[in-house]
Design an enzyme around this catalytic site. Structure first.
Site, PDB file in Angstrom:
ATOM      1  CG  LEU A  10       5.277 -23.741 -24.465  1.00  0.00           C
ATOM      2  CD1 LEU A  10       5.300 -23.030 -23.153  1.00  0.00           C
ATOM      3  CD2 LEU A  10       4.027 -23.011 -25.379  1.00  0.00           C
ATOM      4  NE  ARG A  17      20.076 -21.062 -18.697  1.00  0.00           N
ATOM      5  CZ  ARG A  17      19.170 -21.676 -18.036  1.00  0.00           C
ATOM      6  NH1 ARG A  17      19.803 -22.332 -16.842  1.00  0.00           N
ATOM      7  NH2 ARG A  17      17.884 -21.723 -18.180  1.00  0.00           N
ATOM      8  N   GLY A  84       7.035 -14.857 -21.763  1.00  0.00           N
ATOM      9  CA  GLY A  84       6.594 -15.758 -20.954  1.00  0.00           C
ATOM     10  C   GLY A  84       5.875 -16.979 -21.356  1.00  0.00           C
ATOM     11  CD  GLU A 160       7.741 -20.372 -12.400  1.00  0.00           C
ATOM     12  OE1 GLU A 160       8.746 -20.721 -12.986  1.00  0.00           O
ATOM     13  OE2 GLU A 160       6.824 -21.311 -12.196  1.00  0.00           O
ATOM     14  NE  ARG A 338      34.542 -41.415 -51.888  1.00  0.00           N
ATOM     15  CZ  ARG A 338      35.158 -40.853 -52.885  1.00  0.00           C
ATOM     16  NH1 ARG A 338      36.110 -41.360 -53.461  1.00  0.00           N
ATOM     17  NH2 ARG A 338      34.722 -39.705 -53.479  1.00  0.00           N
ATOM     18  CE1 TYR A 371      38.168 -44.794 -55.367  1.00  0.00           C
ATOM     19  CE2 TYR A 371      38.967 -44.384 -57.671  1.00  0.00           C
ATOM     20  CZ  TYR A 371      37.978 -44.200 -56.671  1.00  0.00           C
ATOM     21  OH  TYR A 371      36.970 -43.382 -56.858  1.00  0.00           O
ATOM     22  CG  ASN A 382      40.815 -62.288 -57.133  1.00  0.00           C
ATOM     23  OD1 ASN A 382      40.614 -62.573 -56.212  1.00  0.00           O
ATOM     24  ND2 ASN A 382      41.982 -61.677 -57.694  1.00  0.00           N
ATOM     25  CE1 TYR A 392      37.726 -35.352 -62.679  1.00  0.00           C
ATOM     26  CE2 TYR A 392      39.559 -35.229 -61.236  1.00  0.00           C
ATOM     27  CZ  TYR A 392      38.429 -34.672 -62.034  1.00  0.00           C
ATOM     28  OH  TYR A 392      38.455 -33.343 -61.849  1.00  0.00           O
TER      29      TYR A 392
HETATM   30  C1  UD1 Z   1       8.963 -23.410 -16.623  1.00  0.00           C
HETATM   31  C2  UD1 Z   1       7.863 -23.022 -15.574  1.00  0.00           C
HETATM   32  C3  UD1 Z   1       8.160 -24.043 -14.270  1.00  0.00           C
HETATM   33  C4  UD1 Z   1       8.727 -25.194 -14.446  1.00  0.00           C
HETATM   34  C5  UD1 Z   1       9.652 -25.334 -15.531  1.00  0.00           C
HETATM   35  C6  UD1 Z   1       9.982 -26.695 -16.313  1.00  0.00           C
HETATM   36  C7  UD1 Z   1       6.421 -20.810 -15.965  1.00  0.00           C
HETATM   37  C8  UD1 Z   1       6.423 -19.606 -15.580  1.00  0.00           C
HETATM   38  N1  UD1 Z   1       7.537 -21.758 -15.233  1.00  0.00           N
HETATM   39  O1  UD1 Z   1       9.962 -22.621 -16.220  1.00  0.00           O
HETATM   40  O2  UD1 Z   1       7.245 -23.847 -13.344  1.00  0.00           O
HETATM   41  O3  UD1 Z   1       9.237 -25.984 -13.457  1.00  0.00           O
HETATM   42  O4  UD1 Z   1       9.227 -24.558 -17.019  1.00  0.00           O
HETATM   43  O5  UD1 Z   1      10.919 -26.883 -16.879  1.00  0.00           O
HETATM   44  O6  UD1 Z   1       5.986 -21.662 -16.948  1.00  0.00           O
HETATM   45  N2  UD1 Z   1       9.152 -20.234 -23.888  1.00  0.00           N
HETATM   46  C9  UD1 Z   1       8.506 -19.786 -25.052  1.00  0.00           C
HETATM   47  N3  UD1 Z   1       8.170 -18.423 -24.919  1.00  0.00           N
HETATM   48  C10 UD1 Z   1       8.367 -17.676 -24.020  1.00  0.00           C
HETATM   49  C11 UD1 Z   1       8.976 -18.411 -22.916  1.00  0.00           C
HETATM   50  C12 UD1 Z   1       9.268 -19.534 -23.054  1.00  0.00           C
HETATM   51  O7  UD1 Z   1       7.994 -20.351 -26.102  1.00  0.00           O
HETATM   52  O8  UD1 Z   1       8.143 -16.315 -24.102  1.00  0.00           O
HETATM   53  C13 UD1 Z   1       9.332 -21.589 -23.969  1.00  0.00           C
HETATM   54  C14 UD1 Z   1      10.878 -21.895 -23.962  1.00  0.00           C
HETATM   55  O9  UD1 Z   1      11.396 -21.954 -25.242  1.00  0.00           O
HETATM   56  C15 UD1 Z   1      10.935 -23.071 -23.054  1.00  0.00           C
HETATM   57  C16 UD1 Z   1       9.544 -23.212 -22.377  1.00  0.00           C
HETATM   58  O10 UD1 Z   1       8.783 -22.414 -22.870  1.00  0.00           O
HETATM   59  O11 UD1 Z   1      10.885 -24.429 -24.281  1.00  0.00           O
HETATM   60  C17 UD1 Z   1       9.911 -23.147 -20.932  1.00  0.00           C
HETATM   61  O12 UD1 Z   1      10.530 -21.683 -20.674  1.00  0.00           O
HETATM   62  P1  UD1 Z   1      11.562 -21.578 -19.807  1.00  0.00           P
HETATM   63  O13 UD1 Z   1      11.806 -20.045 -19.570  1.00  0.00           O
HETATM   64  O14 UD1 Z   1      12.546 -22.393 -19.867  1.00  0.00           O
HETATM   65  O15 UD1 Z   1      10.455 -21.830 -18.320  1.00  0.00           O
HETATM   66  P2  UD1 Z   1      11.245 -22.218 -16.811  1.00  0.00           P
HETATM   67  O16 UD1 Z   1      11.651 -20.892 -16.241  1.00  0.00           O
HETATM   68  O17 UD1 Z   1      12.139 -23.250 -16.911  1.00  0.00           O
END
Ligand code: UD1
Ligand code: CA
Length: 464
Positions: A10, A17, A84, A160, A338, A371, A382, A392
């Site tokens: 993912l 942040r 999500g 969560e 270089r 150089y 040497n 140049y």
């Molecule tokens: C998630 C888990 C949490 C776990 C934690 C560990 C869920 C609901 N929660 O929370 O239980 O302890 O990871 O680090 O899964 N991402 C997508 N698409 C989305 C949302 C997120 O690709 O729509 C990717 C983000 O880029 C990231 C990863 O999923 O790489 C995790 O997403 P993030 O929002 O950081 O989840 P957490 O709230 O940390």
């Protein structure tokens, strides 16, 4: 039963942040993007196919990995789109074979190792689970989903932080965000996930309780070293991951026979190779595809990028880029190689010498303040103090050739294109604009004139 091993990684989240124009998973530690570490760990764990879910910043991610064999799936990210981790995985649903083992990971957890992924897959297979979550036990579980177990110790569900009650918030076992599922069971669970929760998100974590409720067997595997699940959300965490990765890299080098006098102040990137009995002092930075041979000594603020250094080489306080150095050379302090410099064996490059796009044959020396640009220098040459290869003319660059055993006297200018033949001697202070024949001496400066009594004659002495 033979399963296909695939991964879904993912990487569609915004990474707000990080406060960055670069997508989070492209931020680097030890010279490589976070996502690359996750991909490499998967490949080493014998996962045959990696599917990466992208969304925010996808163009940059696709561009960075355009030559890699990765299957990308796009998550829609328009305003108000569903969101999500569950929704992210749904994007790959067409690529999940029924008889597959799907390992799901996050692109921002670069410290996960191939060993832990393998252990998770083995645990999942041996326990005949439909879904298995990798968990970790943390002193401070803030921010993570909590792992709720039944009285039997089997996992019940993941809650969560934002949805947890007071009792659940006390739990120290957390969800790493890494899982293994059987393909068919995962697709079933994904079809049941909804966004009925405090964040109105499709939680992948709900797959565990969905499978549990439907009578599937689900497991939870507690990782040995919880640092592996450490994720990057801020640049502070990026630096903590960098420090951990650097520690791993440096420990491996030390265990392989390289002395790092102070491993905390040596920066060596992931793909660098170093031979046995090389000693590295504080302040050295080795980057990219650099290789260092055996028995070298690197000191001072030395930075070597994408270069190959032979064995028995001493380097002090020097920058070397895209260059090749043979065996038993002495370089520095304060030299600069270089790009496209190629040094043979037993060469000395001393204080304040700059070499660019040049070759130097065995046993040649440029010991001080020179150089050497766009030159082909033979063996046993040497190059005296303060020699400048004038390559140049303001519009074009030209090459010079200095043949074997030639001697270039101090403070000479070699105005390219010029050819000094074997055993040619250039007198100190010469500006050479014509070729020098084999064994000839060339003096190209005004002859010295001494005028006896000139100061007295001019009456200059009485003014003092
Ligand atoms: C998630 C888990 C949490 C776990 C934690 C560990 C869920 C609901 N929660 O929370 O239980 O302890 O990871 O680090 O899964 N991402 C997508 N698409 C989305 C949302 C997120 O690709 O729509 C990717 C983000 O880029 C990231 C990863 O999923 O790489 C995790 O997403 P993030 O929002 O950081 O989840 P957490 O709230 O940390
Ligand atoms: Ca996270």
């Amino acid at each position: 039963m033979i399963y296909i091993n695939i991964s879904i990684i993912l990487a569609a989240g915004e990474g707000t942040r990080m406060k960055s124009n670069t997508p989070k998973v492209l931020h680097k530690i030890c010279g490589k993007p976070l996502l690359t570490y996750v991909l490499n760990a998967c490949s080493k764990a014998k996962i045959n196919k990696n599917i990466v879910i992208v969304g925010h910043g996808k163009e940059k991610i696709l561009d960075y990995y355009k030559d890699a064999s990765i299957s990308f799936k796009e998550q829609p990210i328009y305003k108000g789109a569903p969101y999500g981790t569950g929704f992210a995985v749904i994007q790959a649903i067409d690529e999940i074979p029924d008889d597959s083992i799907v390992t799901i990971l996050c692109g921002d957890t670069p410290l996960i190792t191939d060993n832990s992924i393998k252990e998770l897959i083995d645990y999942h297979k041996e326990g005949k689970f439909s879904g298995t979550v990798l968990t970790a036990t943390l002193e401070d579980a803030t921010g993570y989903g909590r792992v709720v177990r039944k009285e039997s110790e089997d996992i019940l569900k993941i809650v969560e932080q934002k949805d947890a009650n007071n009792e659940e918030l006390q739990i120290k076992e957390v969800n790493s965000g890494i899982y293994c599922f059987n393909g068919r069971a995962l697709k079933y669970a994904l079809s049941k996930i909804d966004n009925n929760n405090s964040q109105k998100e499709y939680y992948l974590t709900d797959a565990i309780s969905i499978l549990n409720n439907e009578g599937y067997k689900v497991g939870a595997y507690n990782i040995k070293d919880s640092i592996e699940i450490f994720g990057v959300n801020t640049r502070v965490q990026l630096s903590l991951c960098e420090a951990e990765m650097r520690k791993r890299i440096n420990n491996n080098f030390m265990l392989d026979g390289v002395t790092l006098v102070d491993p905390n102040s040596v920066y060596i990137e992931k793909d660098v190779k170093i031979g046995r009995d090389t000693i590295i002092y504080p302040g050295v930075v080795l980057e990219g595809t650099t290789t260092i041979g055996d028995n070298c000594t690197l000191r001072g603020t030395t930075r070597i990028v994408d270069s190959s250094i032979g064995s028995g080489v001493d380097i002090e306080s020097t920058l070397i880029e895209d260059s090749i150095v043979g065996d038993n050379c002495h370089i520095g302090p304060y030299a600069h190689l270089r790009p496209n410099s190629k040094l043979g064996n037993n060469i000395k490059i001393g204080n304040f010498v700059e070499i660019k796009n040049s070759t130097l044959g065995d046993n040649s020396k440029a010991s001080h303040l020179s150089y050497v640009g766009d030159a082909d220098v033979g063996v046993n040459v040497n190059i005296g103090c303060g020699v400048v290869f004038v390559n140049y003319d303001g519009r074009e660059k030209f090459r010079s050739i200095i043949d074997d055993n030639a001697f270039i006297g101090s403070n000479s200018n070699i105005v390219a294109p010029v050819h000094v033949s074997e055993w040619g001697y250039v007198a100190a202070g010469s500006t050479i604009t014509m070729d020098v024949g084999e064994g000839d001496l060339s003096i190209a400066r005004a002859r010295q004139v001494n005028k006896t009594g000139w100061v007295e004659d001019k009456g200059l002495k009485k003014h003092k």
